[in-house]
Scaffold this active site. Structure first.
Site, short mmCIF file in Angstrom:
data_model
loop_
_atom_site.label_atom_id
_atom_site.label_comp_id
_atom_site.label_asym_id
_atom_site.label_seq_id
_atom_site.Cartn_x
_atom_site.Cartn_y
_atom_site.Cartn_z
N ASN A 11 -0.19 -1.87 -3.61
CA ASN A 11 0.48 -2.14 -5.00
C ASN A 11 -0.32 -1.86 -5.91
OD1 ASN A 11 2.00 -3.22 -7.08
ND2 ASN A 11 2.04 -5.20 -6.25
N TRP A 12 -0.37 -0.79 -6.70
CA TRP A 12 -1.34 -0.41 -7.79
C TRP A 12 -0.89 -1.17 -9.18
CZ3 TRP A 12 -1.85 5.56 -7.84
CH2 TRP A 12 -2.62 5.96 -6.61
N LYS A 13 -0.02 -1.99 -9.26
CA LYS A 13 0.74 -2.87 -10.46
C LYS A 13 0.53 -1.66 -11.70
CE LYS A 13 -0.72 -6.78 -8.16
NZ LYS A 13 -1.18 -8.28 -8.13
N HIS A 99 8.67 -9.31 -6.43
CA HIS A 99 7.10 -9.70 -6.44
C HIS A 99 6.98 -10.66 -7.61
CE1 HIS A 99 2.81 -9.50 -7.27
NE2 HIS A 99 2.83 -8.90 -6.35
N GLU A 101 4.99 -11.46 -9.61
CA GLU A 101 4.79 -11.24 -11.05
C GLU A 101 6.21 -10.97 -11.91
OE1 GLU A 101 1.38 -8.37 -10.45
OE2 GLU A 101 0.33 -10.10 -9.83
N GLU A 169 3.44 -13.69 0.09
CA GLU A 169 2.66 -13.64 -0.91
C GLU A 169 2.35 -14.91 -1.34
OE1 GLU A 169 1.40 -9.47 -2.01
OE2 GLU A 169 3.22 -9.94 -3.26
N GLY A 175 -4.57 -12.41 -6.34
CA GLY A 175 -5.75 -12.21 -7.42
C GLY A 175 -6.73 -13.19 -7.50
N SER A 215 -5.14 -10.92 -1.84
CA SER A 215 -6.36 -11.14 -1.84
C SER A 215 -7.03 -10.29 -0.52
CB SER A 215 -7.25 -12.42 -2.12
OG SER A 215 -6.61 -12.86 -3.41
N GLY A 236 -3.42 -5.32 -3.44
CA GLY A 236 -3.22 -5.21 -4.60
C GLY A 236 -4.48 -4.40 -5.17
P1 PGA Z 1 -4.06 -8.73 -4.70
O1 PGA Z 1 -2.72 -8.50 -4.87
O2 PGA Z 1 -4.67 -8.16 -3.27
O3 PGA Z 1 -5.24 -8.28 -5.82
O4 PGA Z 1 -4.23 -10.26 -4.69
C1 PGA Z 1 -1.75 -8.65 -4.24
C2 PGA Z 1 -0.13 -8.57 -4.77
O5 PGA Z 1 0.03 -9.01 -5.80
O6 PGA Z 1 0.48 -7.70 -4.15
#
Ligand code: PGA
Length: 259
Positions: A11-13, A99, A101, A169, A175, A215, A236
Protein backbone atom coordinates in the site's frame (compact mmCIF):
# COMPACT_ATOMS: atom_id res chain seq x y z
CA UNK A 1 -7.76 -25.98 6.72
CA UNK A 2 -7.98 -24.59 3.20
CA UNK A 3 -4.63 -23.81 1.65
CA UNK A 4 -4.58 -20.35 0.11
CA UNK A 5 -2.20 -18.79 -2.37
CA UNK A 6 -0.12 -16.37 -0.29
CA UNK A 7 -0.77 -12.68 -0.87
CA UNK A 8 1.47 -9.65 -0.38
CA UNK A 9 -0.18 -6.28 -0.94
CA UNK A 10 1.94 -3.11 -0.96
CA UNK A 11 0.00 0.00 0.00
CA UNK A 12 1.86 3.06 -1.28
CA UNK A 13 -0.76 5.44 0.15
CA UNK A 14 -0.27 9.03 -1.14
CA UNK A 15 3.32 8.34 -2.28
CA UNK A 16 5.62 8.94 -4.11
CA UNK A 17 5.17 12.48 -5.43
CA UNK A 18 6.01 11.84 -9.09
CA UNK A 19 5.17 9.25 -11.71
CA UNK A 20 8.92 8.86 -12.41
CA UNK A 21 9.53 7.80 -8.84
CA UNK A 22 6.55 5.46 -8.91
CA UNK A 23 7.90 3.79 -12.05
CA UNK A 24 11.35 3.51 -10.50
CA UNK A 25 9.94 1.73 -7.44
CA UNK A 26 7.84 -0.55 -9.63
CA UNK A 27 10.85 -1.52 -11.78
CA UNK A 28 13.02 -2.22 -8.77
CA UNK A 29 10.29 -4.31 -7.11
CA UNK A 30 9.79 -6.24 -10.32
CA UNK A 31 13.50 -7.10 -10.33
CA UNK A 32 13.47 -8.16 -6.68
CA UNK A 33 10.62 -10.60 -7.12
CA UNK A 34 11.55 -11.90 -10.56
CA UNK A 35 12.51 -15.37 -9.36
CA UNK A 36 9.58 -15.81 -6.95
CA UNK A 37 6.51 -17.73 -8.04
CA UNK A 38 3.41 -18.94 -6.23
CA UNK A 39 2.80 -15.67 -4.37
CA UNK A 40 0.20 -13.10 -5.44
CA UNK A 41 2.04 -9.77 -5.37
CA UNK A 42 -0.13 -6.66 -5.57
CA UNK A 43 1.00 -3.04 -5.57
CA UNK A 44 -1.46 -0.26 -4.80
CA UNK A 45 -0.11 3.05 -6.12
CA UNK A 46 -2.04 6.28 -6.32
CA UNK A 47 -4.87 6.39 -8.89
CA UNK A 48 -2.94 8.76 -11.16
CA UNK A 49 0.13 6.50 -11.27
CA UNK A 50 -1.83 3.38 -12.25
CA UNK A 51 -1.89 3.92 -16.05
CA UNK A 52 1.88 4.46 -16.34
CA UNK A 53 2.68 1.41 -14.22
CA UNK A 54 0.17 -0.66 -16.14
CA UNK A 55 1.81 0.33 -19.44
CA UNK A 56 5.24 -0.42 -17.98
CA UNK A 57 4.04 -3.90 -16.97
CA UNK A 58 3.39 -4.80 -20.60
CA UNK A 59 2.07 -8.31 -20.70
CA UNK A 60 3.72 -9.38 -17.46
CA UNK A 61 1.28 -9.89 -14.62
CA UNK A 62 3.97 -10.76 -12.11
CA UNK A 63 2.94 -7.66 -10.20
CA UNK A 64 -0.80 -7.18 -10.02
CA UNK A 65 -2.32 -3.76 -9.65
CA UNK A 66 -4.57 -2.66 -6.83
CA UNK A 67 -6.45 0.58 -6.21
CA UNK A 68 -6.61 2.16 -2.75
CA UNK A 69 -10.35 2.80 -3.04
CA UNK A 70 -13.23 2.52 -5.55
CA UNK A 71 -16.77 3.85 -5.55
CA UNK A 72 -19.92 1.75 -5.21
CA UNK A 73 -21.51 2.76 -8.54
CA UNK A 74 -20.23 2.56 -12.12
CA UNK A 75 -20.64 6.23 -13.11
CA UNK A 76 -22.59 9.37 -12.27
CA UNK A 77 -22.46 12.66 -10.40
CA UNK A 78 -19.96 11.76 -7.69
CA UNK A 79 -17.30 14.44 -7.73
CA UNK A 80 -13.85 13.17 -6.84
CA UNK A 81 -14.73 9.48 -6.92
CA UNK A 82 -13.23 6.78 -9.17
CA UNK A 83 -15.28 3.80 -10.36
CA UNK A 84 -14.51 0.11 -10.76
CA UNK A 85 -14.91 0.12 -14.60
CA UNK A 86 -12.43 3.03 -14.82
CA UNK A 87 -9.96 1.08 -12.70
CA UNK A 88 -10.35 -2.16 -14.62
CA UNK A 89 -9.56 -0.28 -17.82
CA UNK A 90 -6.10 0.56 -16.44
CA UNK A 91 -5.32 -3.00 -15.40
CA UNK A 92 -6.56 -3.01 -11.82
CA UNK A 93 -7.49 -6.45 -10.47
CA UNK A 94 -7.58 -5.72 -6.72
CA UNK A 95 -8.98 -2.98 -4.52
CA UNK A 96 -8.32 -2.01 -0.91
CA UNK A 97 -11.54 -1.05 0.82
CA UNK A 98 -12.17 0.23 4.31
CA UNK A 99 -8.58 1.19 5.11
CA UNK A 100 -8.50 2.80 8.55
CA UNK A 101 -7.11 6.03 7.09
CA UNK A 102 -10.26 6.30 4.96
CA UNK A 103 -12.50 5.29 7.83
CA UNK A 104 -10.91 8.11 9.87
CA UNK A 105 -11.85 10.51 7.06
CA UNK A 106 -15.48 9.51 7.52
CA UNK A 107 -16.10 6.33 5.55
CA UNK A 108 -18.55 4.18 7.45
CA UNK A 109 -19.36 0.46 7.35
CA UNK A 110 -22.52 0.90 5.27
CA UNK A 111 -20.74 2.66 2.40
CA UNK A 112 -17.81 0.25 2.63
CA UNK A 113 -20.20 -2.71 2.35
CA UNK A 114 -21.79 -1.19 -0.77
CA UNK A 115 -18.34 -0.76 -2.29
CA UNK A 116 -17.37 -4.34 -1.41
CA UNK A 117 -20.54 -5.75 -3.00
CA UNK A 118 -20.09 -3.72 -6.18
CA UNK A 119 -16.38 -4.53 -6.60
CA UNK A 120 -16.88 -8.27 -6.02
CA UNK A 121 -19.73 -8.45 -8.54
CA UNK A 122 -17.52 -6.58 -11.03
CA UNK A 123 -14.96 -9.36 -10.62
CA UNK A 124 -12.31 -7.47 -8.65
CA UNK A 125 -10.49 -9.06 -5.74
CA UNK A 126 -11.30 -7.09 -2.61
CA UNK A 127 -8.93 -6.57 0.31
CA UNK A 128 -11.19 -5.43 3.13
CA UNK A 129 -9.27 -3.72 5.94
CA UNK A 130 -10.54 -4.07 9.50
CA UNK A 131 -9.07 -3.45 12.93
CA UNK A 132 -9.65 -1.87 16.30
CA UNK A 133 -8.36 1.56 17.30
CA UNK A 134 -7.40 0.41 20.78
CA UNK A 135 -7.76 -2.51 23.13
CA UNK A 136 -9.55 -2.64 26.47
CA UNK A 137 -8.83 -5.15 29.22
CA UNK A 138 -12.35 -6.58 29.15
CA UNK A 139 -12.02 -7.62 25.53
CA UNK A 140 -14.89 -5.47 24.31
CA UNK A 141 -12.82 -4.67 21.23
CA UNK A 142 -13.53 -8.21 20.02
CA UNK A 143 -17.26 -7.61 19.89
CA UNK A 144 -16.57 -4.27 18.22
CA UNK A 145 -14.39 -5.94 15.61
CA UNK A 146 -16.95 -8.66 14.92
CA UNK A 147 -19.55 -5.95 14.31
CA UNK A 148 -17.19 -4.04 12.05
CA UNK A 149 -16.50 -7.14 9.94
CA UNK A 150 -20.14 -8.19 9.60
CA UNK A 151 -21.32 -4.64 8.87
CA UNK A 152 -18.60 -4.13 6.25
CA UNK A 153 -19.72 -7.36 4.55
CA UNK A 154 -23.46 -6.65 4.71
CA UNK A 155 -25.14 -7.84 1.49
CA UNK A 156 -22.16 -9.89 0.29
CA UNK A 157 -23.17 -13.28 -1.05
CA UNK A 158 -21.08 -16.23 0.12
CA UNK A 159 -20.32 -17.31 -3.42
CA UNK A 160 -17.98 -14.30 -3.81
CA UNK A 161 -15.84 -15.06 -0.78
CA UNK A 162 -13.09 -16.63 -2.88
CA UNK A 163 -12.39 -13.10 -4.19
CA UNK A 164 -12.19 -11.62 -0.68
CA UNK A 165 -9.21 -11.05 1.59
CA UNK A 166 -9.59 -9.74 5.10
CA UNK A 167 -6.64 -7.56 6.11
CA UNK A 168 -6.47 -7.35 9.88
CA UNK A 169 -4.81 -4.04 10.67
CA UNK A 170 -5.04 -2.92 14.29
CA UNK A 171 -4.86 0.86 13.98
CA UNK A 172 -2.40 1.17 16.86
CA UNK A 173 0.12 -0.96 14.92
CA UNK A 174 -0.08 1.03 11.66
CA UNK A 175 2.82 3.43 11.09
CA UNK A 176 4.16 2.32 14.48
CA UNK A 177 7.63 1.26 15.63
CA UNK A 178 6.73 -2.37 15.95
CA UNK A 179 4.18 -4.79 14.56
CA UNK A 180 1.70 -6.63 16.74
CA UNK A 181 3.10 -9.69 18.49
CA UNK A 182 2.89 -12.70 16.19
CA UNK A 183 1.09 -15.04 18.59
CA UNK A 184 -1.54 -12.34 19.15
CA UNK A 185 -1.94 -12.08 15.36
CA UNK A 186 -2.66 -15.81 15.29
CA UNK A 187 -5.42 -15.38 17.90
CA UNK A 188 -7.01 -12.71 15.70
CA UNK A 189 -6.85 -14.96 12.63
CA UNK A 190 -8.81 -17.60 14.53
CA UNK A 191 -11.27 -14.97 15.74
CA UNK A 192 -11.82 -13.54 12.24
CA UNK A 193 -12.32 -17.01 10.75
CA UNK A 194 -14.91 -17.73 13.46
CA UNK A 195 -16.64 -14.43 12.72
CA UNK A 196 -16.82 -15.36 9.03
CA UNK A 197 -18.25 -18.79 9.91
CA UNK A 198 -20.99 -17.10 11.93
CA UNK A 199 -21.85 -14.72 9.08
CA UNK A 200 -21.63 -17.23 6.23
CA UNK A 201 -21.96 -20.98 5.89
CA UNK A 202 -18.84 -22.94 6.81
CA UNK A 203 -18.47 -23.92 3.15
CA UNK A 204 -17.77 -20.27 2.32
CA UNK A 205 -16.10 -19.08 5.51
CA UNK A 206 -12.85 -20.90 4.72
CA UNK A 207 -12.44 -19.13 1.38
CA UNK A 208 -11.19 -15.62 2.22
CA UNK A 209 -7.51 -15.13 2.79
CA UNK A 210 -6.66 -13.47 6.09
CA UNK A 211 -3.58 -11.25 6.06
CA UNK A 212 -1.95 -8.90 8.58
CA UNK A 213 -0.96 -5.25 8.20
CA UNK A 214 0.71 -2.80 10.58
CA UNK A 215 4.47 -2.11 10.60
CA UNK A 216 5.41 -5.22 8.63
CA UNK A 217 9.06 -5.11 7.54
CA UNK A 218 11.91 -7.33 6.39
CA UNK A 219 12.95 -8.01 10.01
CA UNK A 220 9.64 -9.14 11.49
CA UNK A 221 8.16 -10.89 8.44
CA UNK A 222 9.52 -14.34 9.27
CA UNK A 223 8.07 -14.30 12.78
CA UNK A 224 4.72 -12.93 11.57
CA UNK A 225 4.42 -15.65 8.94
CA UNK A 226 5.74 -18.50 11.14
CA UNK A 227 3.73 -17.74 14.25
CA UNK A 228 0.92 -15.49 13.04
CA UNK A 229 -0.58 -18.15 10.75
CA UNK A 230 -1.65 -15.53 8.21
CA UNK A 231 -2.00 -16.02 4.45
CA UNK A 232 0.12 -12.97 3.74
CA UNK A 233 0.73 -9.35 4.68
CA UNK A 234 -0.09 -5.74 3.79
CA UNK A 235 2.99 -3.56 4.27
CA UNK A 236 2.78 0.21 3.87
CA UNK A 237 6.16 1.93 4.38
CA UNK A 238 8.18 -1.22 3.58
CA UNK A 239 6.38 -1.64 0.25
CA UNK A 240 8.07 1.46 -1.16
CA UNK A 241 11.50 0.06 -0.40
CA UNK A 242 12.09 -2.53 -3.12
CA UNK A 243 14.74 -4.53 -1.25
CA UNK A 244 12.64 -4.81 1.89
CA UNK A 245 9.57 -5.62 -0.14
CA UNK A 246 11.51 -8.30 -2.03
CA UNK A 247 12.60 -9.88 1.25
CA UNK A 248 9.00 -9.82 2.48
CA UNK A 249 7.72 -11.60 -0.65
CA UNK A 250 10.52 -14.20 -0.56
CA UNK A 251 9.99 -14.90 3.13
CA UNK A 252 6.22 -15.27 2.73
CA UNK A 253 6.84 -17.81 0.00
CA UNK A 254 9.45 -19.69 2.04
CA UNK A 255 7.34 -19.96 5.20
CA UNK A 256 4.11 -20.90 3.46
CA UNK A 257 5.84 -23.56 1.38
CA UNK A 258 6.66 -25.33 4.70
CA UNK A 259 3.10 -25.27 6.06
P1 PGA B 1 2.65 0.44 7.69
O1 PGA B 1 1.21 0.67 6.97
O2 PGA B 1 3.18 -0.87 7.16
O3 PGA B 1 3.47 1.61 7.26
O4 PGA B 1 2.39 0.39 9.15
C1 PGA B 1 0.29 -0.38 6.82
C2 PGA B 1 -1.02 0.10 6.27
O5 PGA B 1 -1.48 1.19 6.63
O6 PGA B 1 -1.67 -0.59 5.44
Amino acid sequence: MTKHTPLVVGNWKMNPESVESALAIYRAVRKEIDAVSGVDVVLCPSFVHLPAINTERGRSKKVQLGAQNAFSLPSGSFTGEVSVPMLKEVGVSHVLLGHSERRTMGEHDELIAQKVVFALKADLDVVLCVGERERDEDGRYLEWLENQITASLEGVSGKYLGQLTIAYEPIWAIGAKEAMESTAIHEMVVFIRRTLARAFSSKYAERPRIIYGGSVNSHNIEDIMENGEVDGVLPGRASREPQQFGTIVTTVKKVLAKR
